[in-house]
Design a protein around this motif. Structure first.
Motif, short mmCIF file in Angstrom:
data_model
loop_
_atom_site.label_atom_id
_atom_site.label_comp_id
_atom_site.label_asym_id
_atom_site.label_seq_id
_atom_site.Cartn_x
_atom_site.Cartn_y
_atom_site.Cartn_z
N ILE A 1 -1.95 -9.67 1.63
CA ILE A 1 -1.47 -8.70 2.61
C ILE A 1 0.06 -8.73 2.66
CG2 ILE A 1 -1.45 -8.12 5.07
CD1 ILE A 1 -4.43 -9.12 5.08
N GLY A 2 0.63 -9.91 2.52
CA GLY A 2 2.09 -10.01 2.46
C GLY A 2 2.66 -9.27 1.26
N PHE A 3 2.00 -9.38 0.10
CA PHE A 3 2.44 -8.64 -1.09
C PHE A 3 2.39 -7.14 -0.83
CE2 PHE A 3 0.38 -12.22 -3.80
CZ PHE A 3 1.45 -13.06 -3.58
N LEU A 4 1.30 -6.69 -0.21
CA LEU A 4 1.15 -5.27 0.07
C LEU A 4 2.23 -4.77 1.03
CD1 LEU A 4 -2.75 -5.06 0.38
CD2 LEU A 4 -1.33 -4.45 -1.59
N ARG A 5 2.58 -5.60 1.98
CA ARG A 5 3.64 -5.23 2.93
C ARG A 5 4.99 -5.12 2.22
NH1 ARG A 5 2.63 -8.39 8.57
NH2 ARG A 5 0.80 -7.17 9.19
N GLU A 6 5.24 -6.02 1.25
CA GLU A 6 6.48 -5.93 0.48
C GLU A 6 6.56 -4.59 -0.25
OE1 GLU A 6 7.98 -9.26 -1.92
OE2 GLU A 6 6.38 -10.46 -1.02
N ALA A 7 5.45 -4.17 -0.84
CA ALA A 7 5.42 -2.88 -1.54
C ALA A 7 5.64 -1.73 -0.56
CB ALA A 7 4.10 -2.71 -2.29
N VAL B 1 6.48 -1.66 -7.24
CA VAL B 1 5.25 -2.38 -7.56
C VAL B 1 5.43 -3.21 -8.82
CG1 VAL B 1 2.82 -2.11 -8.22
CG2 VAL B 1 3.77 -0.74 -6.36
N LYS B 2 6.08 -2.65 -9.82
CA LYS B 2 6.31 -3.37 -11.08
C LYS B 2 7.08 -4.67 -10.84
CE LYS B 2 7.10 -1.63 -15.38
NZ LYS B 2 7.70 -0.68 -16.30
N GLY C 1 3.44 -12.71 -10.22
CA GLY C 1 2.53 -13.07 -11.30
C GLY C 1 1.15 -12.45 -11.24
N PHE C 2 1.05 -11.17 -10.93
CA PHE C 2 -0.23 -10.48 -11.01
C PHE C 2 0.02 -9.09 -11.59
CE2 PHE C 2 1.31 -10.08 -6.63
CZ PHE C 2 1.33 -8.70 -6.45
N SER C 3 -1.05 -8.43 -12.03
CA SER C 3 -0.92 -7.15 -12.70
C SER C 3 -0.83 -6.00 -11.69
CB SER C 3 -2.11 -6.91 -13.63
OG SER C 3 -3.28 -6.70 -12.86
N GLU C 4 -0.31 -4.87 -12.18
CA GLU C 4 -0.26 -3.68 -11.34
C GLU C 4 -1.66 -3.23 -10.98
OE1 GLU C 4 2.56 -0.52 -12.32
OE2 GLU C 4 3.50 -1.93 -13.72
N ALA C 5 -2.59 -3.36 -11.91
CA ALA C 5 -3.99 -2.99 -11.63
C ALA C 5 -4.54 -3.82 -10.47
CB ALA C 5 -4.84 -3.17 -12.87
N ARG C 6 -4.22 -5.12 -10.46
CA ARG C 6 -4.66 -6.00 -9.38
C ARG C 6 -4.06 -5.55 -8.07
NH1 ARG C 6 -8.83 -8.84 -8.62
NH2 ARG C 6 -8.67 -9.39 -10.79
N HIS C 7 -2.79 -5.15 -8.07
CA HIS C 7 -2.14 -4.66 -6.86
C HIS C 7 -2.90 -3.48 -6.28
CE1 HIS C 7 0.53 -1.78 -4.82
NE2 HIS C 7 0.92 -2.85 -4.17
N TYR C 8 -3.24 -2.50 -7.12
CA TYR C 8 -3.92 -1.31 -6.62
C TYR C 8 -5.34 -1.63 -6.17
CZ TYR C 8 0.15 1.20 -8.20
OH TYR C 8 1.44 1.63 -8.35
N LEU C 9 -5.98 -2.59 -6.80
CA LEU C 9 -7.30 -3.04 -6.35
C LEU C 9 -7.20 -3.66 -4.96
CD1 LEU C 9 -10.30 -3.66 -7.73
CD2 LEU C 9 -9.45 -5.96 -7.41
#
Length: 54
Positions: free
Chosen positions: A11-17, A23-24, A31-39
């Protein structure tokens, strides 16, 4: 299966975005993929981190 990141960190990562970080760059930094972020965004988007009251 053990998760690499806790829900609170995700949730912290999502808030940063949401705050404007690309996102990149966010994915590269943590250390995670863009696909993982959108998931994660589809699963955890709009959630708040609950803090123990105390």
């Amino acid at each position: 299966m053990e998760q690499r990141f806790s829900e609170a960190r995700i949730i912290g990562f999502l808030r940063e975005a949401e705050a404007g970080m690309a996102v990149k760059d966010l994915c590269r930094r943590h250390g995670f993929s863009e696909a993982r972020h959108y998931l994660w965004r589809s699963k955890f988007g709009g959630l708040e981190v609950s803090t123990p009251s105390g």
